[in-house]
Write a protein that holds these residues in place. Structure first.
Motif, mmCIF file in Angstrom:
data_model
loop_
_atom_site.group_PDB
_atom_site.id
_atom_site.type_symbol
_atom_site.label_atom_id
_atom_site.label_comp_id
_atom_site.label_asym_id
_atom_site.label_seq_id
_atom_site.Cartn_x
_atom_site.Cartn_y
_atom_site.Cartn_z
ATOM 1 N N LYS A 289 22.385 23.074 -9.505
ATOM 2 C CA LYS A 289 21.565 23.413 -10.675
ATOM 3 C C LYS A 289 20.224 24.022 -10.246
ATOM 4 C CE LYS A 289 21.890 19.331 -12.659
ATOM 5 N NZ LYS A 289 21.681 18.266 -13.676
ATOM 6 N N LYS A 290 19.661 23.511 -9.184
ATOM 7 C CA LYS A 290 18.409 24.081 -8.675
ATOM 8 C C LYS A 290 18.648 25.513 -8.205
ATOM 9 C CE LYS A 290 14.596 22.934 -5.537
ATOM 10 N NZ LYS A 290 14.527 24.151 -4.711
ATOM 11 N N PHE A 291 19.776 25.734 -7.552
ATOM 12 C CA PHE A 291 20.133 27.077 -7.095
ATOM 13 C C PHE A 291 20.259 28.018 -8.293
ATOM 14 C CE2 PHE A 291 23.634 30.106 -6.125
ATOM 15 C CZ PHE A 291 23.005 30.828 -5.123
ATOM 16 N N ALA A 292 20.923 27.566 -9.354
ATOM 17 C CA ALA A 292 21.077 28.389 -10.556
ATOM 18 C C ALA A 292 19.723 28.693 -11.191
ATOM 19 C CB ALA A 292 21.988 27.684 -11.556
ATOM 20 N N ASP A 293 18.834 27.715 -11.182
ATOM 21 C CA ASP A 293 17.496 27.920 -11.749
ATOM 22 C C ASP A 293 16.724 28.996 -11.005
ATOM 23 O OD1 ASP A 293 17.265 26.307 -13.984
ATOM 24 O OD2 ASP A 293 16.740 24.525 -12.825
ATOM 25 N N GLU A 294 16.843 29.011 -9.689
ATOM 26 C CA GLU A 294 16.010 29.879 -8.866
ATOM 27 C C GLU A 294 16.674 31.205 -8.519
ATOM 28 O OE1 GLU A 294 14.932 27.530 -5.488
ATOM 29 O OE2 GLU A 294 13.654 26.171 -6.670
ATOM 30 N N LEU A 295 17.947 31.361 -8.850
ATOM 31 C CA LEU A 295 18.627 32.613 -8.538
ATOM 32 C C LEU A 295 18.010 33.756 -9.340
ATOM 33 C CD1 LEU A 295 21.004 33.662 -6.815
ATOM 34 C CD2 LEU A 295 22.452 33.412 -8.832
ATOM 35 N N THR A 296 17.871 34.893 -8.703
ATOM 36 C CA THR A 296 17.232 36.041 -9.336
ATOM 37 C C THR A 296 17.873 36.377 -10.672
ATOM 38 O OG1 THR A 296 16.796 36.919 -7.124
ATOM 39 C CG2 THR A 296 16.550 38.438 -8.982
ATOM 40 N N GLU B 257 18.426 18.949 2.771
ATOM 41 C CA GLU B 257 19.055 19.981 3.602
ATOM 42 C C GLU B 257 19.885 20.935 2.751
ATOM 43 O OE1 GLU B 257 21.261 18.365 6.816
ATOM 44 O OE2 GLU B 257 19.531 17.422 7.782
ATOM 45 N N LEU B 258 20.585 20.388 1.761
ATOM 46 C CA LEU B 258 21.390 21.240 0.894
ATOM 47 C C LEU B 258 20.499 22.191 0.098
ATOM 48 C CD1 LEU B 258 24.172 21.999 -0.142
ATOM 49 C CD2 LEU B 258 23.987 20.171 -1.834
ATOM 50 N N ASN B 259 19.374 21.693 -0.390
ATOM 51 C CA ASN B 259 18.443 22.557 -1.117
ATOM 52 C C ASN B 259 17.927 23.683 -0.228
ATOM 53 O OD1 ASN B 259 18.475 21.373 -3.682
ATOM 54 N ND2 ASN B 259 16.960 19.830 -3.110
ATOM 55 N N LYS B 260 17.667 23.370 1.041
ATOM 56 C CA LYS B 260 17.196 24.403 1.970
ATOM 57 C C LYS B 260 18.271 25.453 2.216
ATOM 58 C CE LYS B 260 13.852 21.443 4.348
ATOM 59 N NZ LYS B 260 13.496 20.739 5.613
ATOM 60 N N VAL B 261 19.529 25.005 2.299
ATOM 61 C CA VAL B 261 20.637 25.954 2.461
ATOM 62 C C VAL B 261 20.697 26.887 1.258
ATOM 63 C CG1 VAL B 261 23.146 26.188 2.522
ATOM 64 C CG2 VAL B 261 22.020 24.491 3.973
ATOM 65 N N GLU C 180 18.287 27.646 -0.741
ATOM 66 C CA GLU C 180 17.124 28.527 -0.713
ATOM 67 C C GLU C 180 17.376 29.719 0.207
ATOM 68 O OE1 GLU C 180 13.786 26.181 0.421
ATOM 69 O OE2 GLU C 180 13.803 24.969 -1.415
ATOM 70 N N THR C 181 18.003 29.446 1.359
ATOM 71 C CA THR C 181 18.340 30.531 2.275
ATOM 72 C C THR C 181 19.315 31.506 1.622
ATOM 73 O OG1 THR C 181 18.011 29.091 4.195
ATOM 74 C CG2 THR C 181 19.326 31.086 4.531
ATOM 75 N N LEU C 182 20.327 30.959 0.976
ATOM 76 C CA LEU C 182 21.306 31.809 0.303
ATOM 77 C C LEU C 182 20.662 32.600 -0.829
ATOM 78 C CD1 LEU C 182 24.339 29.349 0.196
ATOM 79 C CD2 LEU C 182 24.251 31.527 1.418
#
Length: 325
Positions: free
Chosen positions: A118-125, A277-281, A283-285
């Motif tokens: 969900k954090k990834f979805a929030d921050e994805l361009t 660690e998963l959040n950092k991954v 973020e890299t992606l």
């Protein structure tokens, strides 16, 4: 690299000014030699006056440098810039097999995976099409690729665990989603770049062989053919266990197969053993997927530097020579 390199020819008049200025100074010096002994004059001239004579050339030199910088700016210097992607397709493929109940990652692998997704979805361009597929014994297409990332977040909250792990089916389902979207967007030639992000913690169990026609390695090769890299995330630890029918069953992560999937597809392999660690991954992606390098105009710093030097030249000339150069 310049967009209008012919403007660099304007540097020739600037260099001509330098040549004329040097010529005038030498001519003036030769004329002075006819009427005075400069060695005697230098000895009787106070040192501070000699410094003033030398400093009087500095404002013009600074102004000429400023003009050269402006010439470079006019030529349109180009530079690589990281800019948000206007279009791209990302499919999250998430393992929902029973092993994701393991609590070696607090509060559990599945809960941590949901929070990070969900954090990834929030921050994805914004503008990137994001889809979601879950897999256990079979694959389920939960969200077709859409720029509405809130839809993916809502679906992530509703993930349900099930038996078995059909990793290949998850990848094949993602490829099919991307192909369907590309056909709507005008075919493969005009399709935006696509990426599959696969999160799993265990070895494929359905079918037994990863090289089976429906196996994970076969799916990775298919993704390579379609120019769709699969970035894999091995999530968990080697000591994870789950309770199955009252028995504690070890469910160690399977780095080897996930690394091979990434290699075969042209993607990137990551490991994560905690939510941080998963959040950092992710973020890299997000940086890899959400941005791209493009050549663009880079004249602004040249203009700024030229303007600042021009101002310094004018102020310096007023202070040293009591006039504008």
């Amino acid at each position: 690299m310049f967009s209008n390199p012919w403007w660099l020819l304007l540097a020739l008049p600037v260099l001509a000014v330098v040549a004329v200025y040097v010529y005038i100074l030498r001519k003036r010096r030769r004329r002075a030699l006819q009427f005075a002994n400069l060695e005697v004059l230098d000895r009787v001239t106070p040192p501070e006056n000699r410094w003033v004579r030398r400093l009087r050339h500095v404002p013009l030199a600074v102004l000429l440098v400023a003009l050269l910088l402006m010439v470079v700016a006019a030529a349109g210097p180009q530079a690589e810039r990281k800019v948000p992607r206007n279009k791209a397709t990302v499919i999250l493929v998430m393992d929902v097999s029973r092993s994701m109940e393991a609590t070696d990652v607090a509060p559990s692998r599945i809960k941590a995976a949901q929070a990070a997704a969900k954090k990834f979805a929030d921050e994805l361009t914004e503008g990137i099409n994001l889809g979601l597929i879950s897999f256990a014994g079979t694959a389920s297409s939960l969200v077709t690729p859409t720029p509405d990332h809130a839809a993916t977040k809502a679906a992530v909250d509703k993930l349900q665990l099930a038996d078995k792990t059909a990793t290949g089916e998850g990848i094949f389902a993602a490829i099919q989603q991307i192909q369907t979207l590309n056909s709507v967007l005008g075919g493969q030639a005009g399709a935006p770049p696509a990426r599959i992000v696969l999160l799993s913690d265990g070895k494929q169990t359905v079918p037994d062989d990863e090289n089976d026609p429906r196996g994970a390695f076969t799916a990775a090769r298919k993704a390579k053919e379609e120019n769709i890299p699969v970035s894999t995330i091995s999530f968990g630890t080697k000591t994870g266990t789950v309770d199955l029918d009252g028995d504690r069953v070890p469910v160690p992560v399977d780095d080897e197969s996930l690394r091979e999937i990434a290699n075969l597809s042209g993607g990137t392999f990551f490991t994560a053993s905690s939510l941080d660690e998963l959040n950092k991954v992710y973020e890299t992606l997000q940086q890899e997927i959400g941005y791209e390098m493009r050549k663009g105009d880079n004249s602004r710093p040249w203009i700024i530097a030229g303007t600042i030097l021009a101002i310094i030249a004018v102020v310096g000339s007023l202070l040293v020579n009591q006039r504008v150069p």
